[in-house]
Write an enzyme that holds these catalytic residues in place. Structure first.
Site, mmCIF file in Angstrom:
data_model
loop_
_atom_site.group_PDB
_atom_site.id
_atom_site.type_symbol
_atom_site.label_atom_id
_atom_site.label_comp_id
_atom_site.label_asym_id
_atom_site.label_seq_id
_atom_site.Cartn_x
_atom_site.Cartn_y
_atom_site.Cartn_z
ATOM 1 N N SER A 185 1.137 -1.137 0.355
ATOM 2 C CA SER A 185 -0.492 0.157 0.269
ATOM 3 C C SER A 185 0.898 1.253 -0.186
ATOM 4 O O SER A 185 1.562 1.421 0.598
ATOM 5 C CB SER A 185 -0.804 0.099 1.135
ATOM 6 O OG SER A 185 -1.702 1.621 1.666
ATOM 7 N N GLY A 186 0.573 1.963 -1.316
ATOM 8 C CA GLY A 186 1.738 3.652 -1.252
ATOM 9 C C GLY A 186 2.676 3.570 -1.709
ATOM 10 O O GLY A 186 3.586 4.765 -2.375
ATOM 11 N N THR A 202 -2.356 1.649 -7.645
ATOM 12 C CA THR A 202 -2.771 2.039 -7.979
ATOM 13 C C THR A 202 -2.477 3.573 -9.107
ATOM 14 O O THR A 202 -3.725 3.846 -10.793
ATOM 15 C CB THR A 202 -4.154 3.248 -7.082
ATOM 16 O OG1 THR A 202 -4.553 2.493 -6.030
ATOM 17 C CG2 THR A 202 -5.483 3.809 -7.609
ATOM 18 N N ASN A 238 -0.646 5.254 3.166
ATOM 19 C CA ASN A 238 -1.185 5.878 1.846
ATOM 20 C C ASN A 238 -2.554 6.568 2.096
ATOM 21 O O ASN A 238 -3.452 6.068 2.520
ATOM 22 C CB ASN A 238 -1.292 4.799 1.016
ATOM 23 C CG ASN A 238 -1.168 5.233 -0.568
ATOM 24 O OD1 ASN A 238 -1.791 6.209 -0.500
ATOM 25 N ND2 ASN A 238 -2.209 4.160 -1.061
ATOM 26 N N SER A 294 -5.627 5.140 -0.193
ATOM 27 C CA SER A 294 -4.921 3.067 -0.446
ATOM 28 C C SER A 294 -6.247 2.133 -1.317
ATOM 29 O O SER A 294 -7.787 2.086 -0.153
ATOM 30 C CB SER A 294 -4.664 2.279 1.071
ATOM 31 O OG SER A 294 -3.803 0.948 1.511
ATOM 32 N N SER A 295 -6.220 1.360 -2.226
ATOM 33 C CA SER A 295 -7.175 -0.349 -2.579
ATOM 34 C C SER A 295 -7.157 -0.712 -1.576
ATOM 35 O O SER A 295 -6.197 -1.677 -1.424
ATOM 36 C CB SER A 295 -6.628 -0.040 -3.749
ATOM 37 O OG SER A 295 -6.370 1.287 -4.939
ATOM 38 N N GLY A 336 -0.976 -5.190 -2.002
ATOM 39 C CA GLY A 336 -0.043 -6.123 -1.959
ATOM 40 C C GLY A 336 0.724 -6.929 -0.945
ATOM 41 O O GLY A 336 -0.271 -7.061 0.553
ATOM 42 N N GLU A 347 1.827 -7.498 2.135
ATOM 43 C CA GLU A 347 2.391 -6.474 3.331
ATOM 44 C C GLU A 347 2.100 -7.613 5.025
ATOM 45 O O GLU A 347 1.661 -8.511 5.069
ATOM 46 C CB GLU A 347 1.634 -5.932 3.685
ATOM 47 C CG GLU A 347 1.435 -4.856 2.652
ATOM 48 C CD GLU A 347 0.480 -3.648 3.028
ATOM 49 O OE1 GLU A 347 0.759 -2.109 2.433
ATOM 50 O OE2 GLU A 347 -0.341 -3.639 3.213
#
Length: 1018
Positions: free
Chosen positions: A124-125, A129, A174, A177-178, A401, A403
């Site tokens: 994330s980040g 996207t 983020n 973040s999605s 992702g 994590e």
């Protein structure tokens, strides 16, 4: 003999340069990790990444895989000119870029007519996207486009902000973040034009609706609605603008964030809704659901004397009932009671305070989760292409992702399981492609050592034995099932697995007195992959079980079950809200079978996704974030090493390298390096393979440094390639110096001959000019003397006066003509055309004579960039604002009339409403009165939309420009009384022209357009 010595010296220079000039690229690193000498060293990998990041080179290849580092700043590398630069170019000809990945996939799809996908992954980040947005923008700008398919392209682009609003949120890592996985298929027709699309979403994080960690927010749409929604809408929904008033929005204590502009984002989302074809009724139902979720969070429960939950304040209940179209009493009962069905009867039991809170949160999560699924389906219906001919597709997979957090919940378990499956696919596809290429070229395949994570995937998904199966069994077994009992079941079934650890083993070791430092592995939930790192936490024996249980396992059974009480389902199925009725079907109540768990659903959807991906040709983008603080130019080695391991980049590099760092077709290799050998320079006329063999023998390649395949040369060591490249640079300088010397000598000789010939010619012409000038001077003197004598003889006659007057007028005319500029001359020519058309035929012509014509009444900056792009192949000659009247209802609309060399365009903001090619133009009609109405007639056979009825403030100027561009005679018709215009085949309209005390334009009772003008006294 001399030639032989020169050749030896030249060869020596090349070899010296090959050995000594390798330091130039040390500053910025290599643009392909495959070219690293120490390709097995993680430190060398990170060092190369750092060098490029410090030079703002955020993209690096691993073969055809793109590694992207988020710069956290604008770099100016995503312009239209950059897109054009990468369009249609060979993949390795330009520096690494996301546009190169997109263009390569598009070109391969068009040439081979097969399907492709681009997998984008990372933490994330890391910029996943943004990367998918850049790819969509690249396709939107560079793909061929027609006016009719522009809507499909706009809907593809604008589906992103809508999905981001409902599926993205601010996290500690983020701001955007999605919180769901997204796979989008972009469909192309046989011409490579994007014609439609389809979106599949995966595992939206529903738990975020009811709870957010410190420093995090709920989904964007809640805050955007409160910040940007109209006052009337908020009043209808019963909402206030302050997000702190809502429990579901204020738990993270950062409802308002300076880096996020919710008001502007609301405008973007609202505009996207209108383009994607959402009706006002759809939006009313949709935002009614969003508001009801906020009201749900504010419901307060109290415990009565019997320990049952009650709702003392029903204010929020009434709002929810109104917005969802349910009965308040039914909703109140469903939130505080549970319906239990026996064989022949139903029993309604009151809920405890804790269970009522659970029921409320479960309802909020279910409503939001199913509404999100409805939203994706609605967008898909607007993207669907009605033409059922065969399409090729490029898929974009923007997936969460891998994590590792201090606390890893059920969602992170699913996310990391998904990434392991995708990593397995990546390695297998890359390994298979490498092996196929070696076999095709006749090169011996060398087995590669890499970590095969199939054992990890089997641990999670194996039928009856995997973690998901064990979790499902624990969810459905009779008796009290808890997260702790699930953990015990895991220890019993898979405790001996090499990649699995639980607290029981550590507790055993602790009690045996091994160490006071207990190792707790945080990977996908409780699993530890050999390529991840280890965290060490000191912990006391008393709190050991509780600590690990809270950090790693809380909520697994609850989230996997994701149960919504039947009583609440019955209420929602009766909802009058159209969206909820589609989301909660009555058939669910009739089906007594237990629905599949969330884990099983996710496993099945992941299997379906892999089937989709296996059938397509892959491209990969791995996104990396350089630091956790989103600071530009900061490179955190420790964080990046973690991501390199999680993303499996070292394994991919090891597979991609496979013994040879570089491979190239003989033709391309020979074309680039032929200048290094006298036998191949400047032209080689034999087979390319023989030319390459002669070239590398001359340079001095050693046998262990290369292999020759059937169509390619394989170079084992990057240093060999770098040395060849540096030798080429050295050779280029020598060649350039030689070419410059020869060229300068040629230019010098050519210049001398030119000057000598010019001098002779100048002398001859100058002598002739002087002689002619002298003769002219004498002739002029003779004429003057004769005229003077004639004047003297008739000085007192009237003829002398007339002659002097004519001479004076002629002199003044010549002086005036010399002072006229080219621009004024062109304007006067246009005025002459205007005079031929309108003089004596239309009122107001005389007043227009003193008004100069302009080149254009619209600056290029006033025209929308999308319109400029669509007509970029034509030069704009003239533009003017006009009012267009609809051919049926005569509704007035502001438009722009743009004239190019080939056609006239009627433009509305970013859209071309009508294109009238001059070849299809039948004529132009206007009245004899002072109105500015003109009708552009088109031929019905050319399938145009119909005649264009326009009102223009510069009518004389616009018609003149149009006539001069069309280059047809007698196309302007000045009518009296009325004129007919073409609407559609077999249907015509009428415009009536009258005079009156004031100007007005209206539709009369007969359905005709009446234009009233004021006739001024002459």
């Amino acid at each position: 003999m001399m030639e032989s010595k020169k050749e030896d010296v030249r060869r020596k220079h090349i070899r010296l340069h090959m050995e000594g000039a390798l330091t130039a690229r040390d500053k910025v690193g290599v643009q392909d990790f495959v070219l690293l000498d120490a390709y097995t060293s993680e430190s060398a990998f990170v060092d190369n990444l750092r060098k490029r990041f410090n030079e703002n080179l955020i993209y690096t290849y691993i073969g055809t895989l793109l590694v992207s580092v988020n710069p956290y700043q604008e770099l100016g590398i995503y312009t239209v000119s950059q897109m054009e630069l990468y369009q249609g170019v060979n993949f390795f000809e330009l520096p690494p870029h996301v546009y190169a990945i997109a263009d390569n996939a598009y070109r391969m799809m068009c040439s081979e007519l097969n399907n492709h996908f681009i997998l984008i992954s990372g933490e994330s980040g890391a910029g996943k996207t943004e990367a998918s947005k850049k790819i969509l923008q690249y396709f939107a700008v560079t793909c061929p486009m027609t006016q009719s398919l522009q809507i499909a392209r706009d809907r593809l682009l604008l589906s992103n902000p809508v999905l981001e609003a409902f599926g993205n949120a601010r996290t500690v890592r983020n701001d955007n973040s999605s919180r769901f996985g997204k796979y989008m298929d972009i469909q192309f027709d046989f011409q490579g034009i994007p014609v439609g699309g389809h979106i599949i979403s995966y595992l939206i994080e529903k738990s975020r609706v009811v709870y957010q960690n410190q420093g995090e927010r709920n989904f964007h749409i809640f805050y955007q609605l409160l910040a940007g929604g109209e006052e009337e809408r908020l009043a209808f929904l019963g909402l206030e603008r302050d997000p702190q008033l809502y429990k579901y929005l204020s738990q993270g204590h950062c409802a308002k964030e300076s880096s996020i502009n919710d008001k502007n984002d609301w405008k973007t989302v609202s505009n996207a809704f209108s383009v994607i074809d959402f009706t006002e009724a759809d939006l009313e139902n949709l935002f009614g659901i969003i508001a009801s979720v906020l009201h749900l969070g504010n419901i307060g429960f109290e415990e009565d004397d019997q320990g049952c939950a009650t709702i003392p304040d029903t204010h929020e209940i009434k709002w929810i009932a109104k917005l969802l179209g349910v009965h308040p009493a039914d909703l109140l009962e469903a939130l505080t009671h549970r319906k239990i069905e026996a064989k022949t009867e139903e029993v309604i039991c009151p809920l405890t305070l804790e269970l009522s809170v659970y029921a409320r949160d479960a309802m909020a999560k279910a409503v939001y989760g199913r509404t999100f699924t409805w939203l994706v389906n609605k967008i898909n219906s607007s993207l669907v292409n009605k033409d059922f001919t065969r399409k090729t597709v490029i898929g974009l997979l923007d997936i969460y992702g891998f994590e590792v957090f201090d606390k890893n919940g059920f969602e992170q378990f699913c996310i990391n399981y998904c990434n392991e499956k995708l990593q397995q696919l990546l390695i297998e596809r890359t390994l298979k492609a490498e092996q196929a290429e070696y076999e095709m070229e006749g090169i011996e395949w060398e087995p590669i050592k890499y970590f095969n994570n199939k054992i990890i995937c089997d641990l999670v998904e194996e039928r009856h034995k995997g973690i998901i199966s064990i979790l499902d069994e624990e969810c459905i077994r009779p008796g009290p099932a808890t997260d702790l009992s699930f953990l015990e079941k895991l220890e019993e079934k898979v405790g001996k697995h090499a990649h699995f650890e639980t607290y029981i083993l550590y507790l055993t070791r602790f009690c045996m007195g091994e160490d006071h430092c207990i190792s707790i592995f945080f990977s996908i939930w409780i699993m530890f992959f050999k390529r991840t790192t280890t965290s060490y936490i000191k912990i006391s024996a008393e709190s050991l079980i509780q600590k690990i249980f809270i950090q790693c396992f809380t909520g697994f059974l609850e989230k996997n079950n994701d149960l919504l009480y039947r009583h609440l389902k019955e209420v929602l199925c009766k909802s009058k809200n159209v969206i909820l009725r589609e989301c909660f079907l009555r058939a669910e109540l009739e089906n007594r079978r237990r629905p599949p768990t969330v884990g099983t659903q996710f496993k099945n959807s992941l299997s379906s996704l892999l089937e989709i991906l296996i059938a397509k040709e892959p491209s990969y983008i791995r996104c990396i974030k350089p630091n956790d603080r989103k600071e530009p130019s900061k490179f955190d080695d420790f964080l990046i090493r973690h991501q390199i391991k999680y993303l499996g980049l070292m394994e991919h590099l090891r597979v991609r390298r496979a013994g040879f760092a570089y491979r190239r077709k003989y033709e391309h290799f020979l074309q680039r390096y032929k200048s290094l050998c006298p036998d191949t320079w400047p032209h080689w006329h034999g087979p390319p393979a023989e030319g390459v063999e002669r070239l590398i023998n001359y340079i001095g390649y050693k046998p262990e440094e290369y292999k020759l395949g059937k169509t390619k040369i394989f170079i084992r060591f990057p240093r060999t390639l770098f040395a060849t490249e540096d030798a080429l640079e050295f050779c280029k300088h020598q060649l350039v110096a030689r070419i410059q010397a020869t060229y300068k000598s040629c230019l010098g000789r050519r210049e001398y001959v030119k000057k000598r010939q010019a001098a002779i010619k100048l002398e001859a012409h100058w002598r002739g000019a002087l002689a002619r000038k002298a003769i002219q001077r004498r002739k002029w003197a003779v004429r003057i003397i004769r005229k003077v004598r004639q004047v003297e003889r008739s000085m007192f006659s009237t003829q002398a006066s007339d002659l002097l007057r004519k001479m004076c007028v002629r002199n003044l005319v010549q002086k005036y003509c010399r002072g006229i500029t080219a621009e004024r001359k062109a304007m006067m020519q246009q005025k002459v055309v205007t005079s031929e058309i309108f003089r004596g035929r239309k009122d107001g012509y005389a007043e227009s004579l003193n008004q100069p014509f302009a080149n254009s009444r619209i600056n290029e900056g006033d025209i929308n960039p999308k319109v400029l792009q669509l007509i970029s192949h034509e030069k704009i000659q003239y533009g003017v604002p006009v009012i267009k009247y609809d051919r049926k209802g005569f509704k007035a609309r502001q438009r722009q009339l743009i004239l190019t060399q080939k056609a006239a365009y009627v433009v509305e903001l970013a859209k071309i409403k009508q294109k009238i090619e001059y070849s299809a133009l039948k004529g132009v009609s206007t009245s004899n009165l002072r109105d500015g109405i003109l009708v552009i007639h088109v031929s019905p056979e050319d399938k145009q939309k119909g005649d264009a009825v326009l009102q223009c403030g510069h009518m004389f100027e616009a018609v003149t420009k149009l006539v001069m561009l069309v280059k047809k005679e007698n196309i302007v018709n000045v009518v009296q009384g009325s004129l007919q215009f073409f609407i559609s085949p077999g249907k015509e309209g009428t415009i009536v022209f009258n005079t009156g005390p004031e100007e007005q334009i209206y539709k009369n009772k007969n359905g005709q357009l009446t234009v009233v003008s004021v006739r001024r006294k002459s």
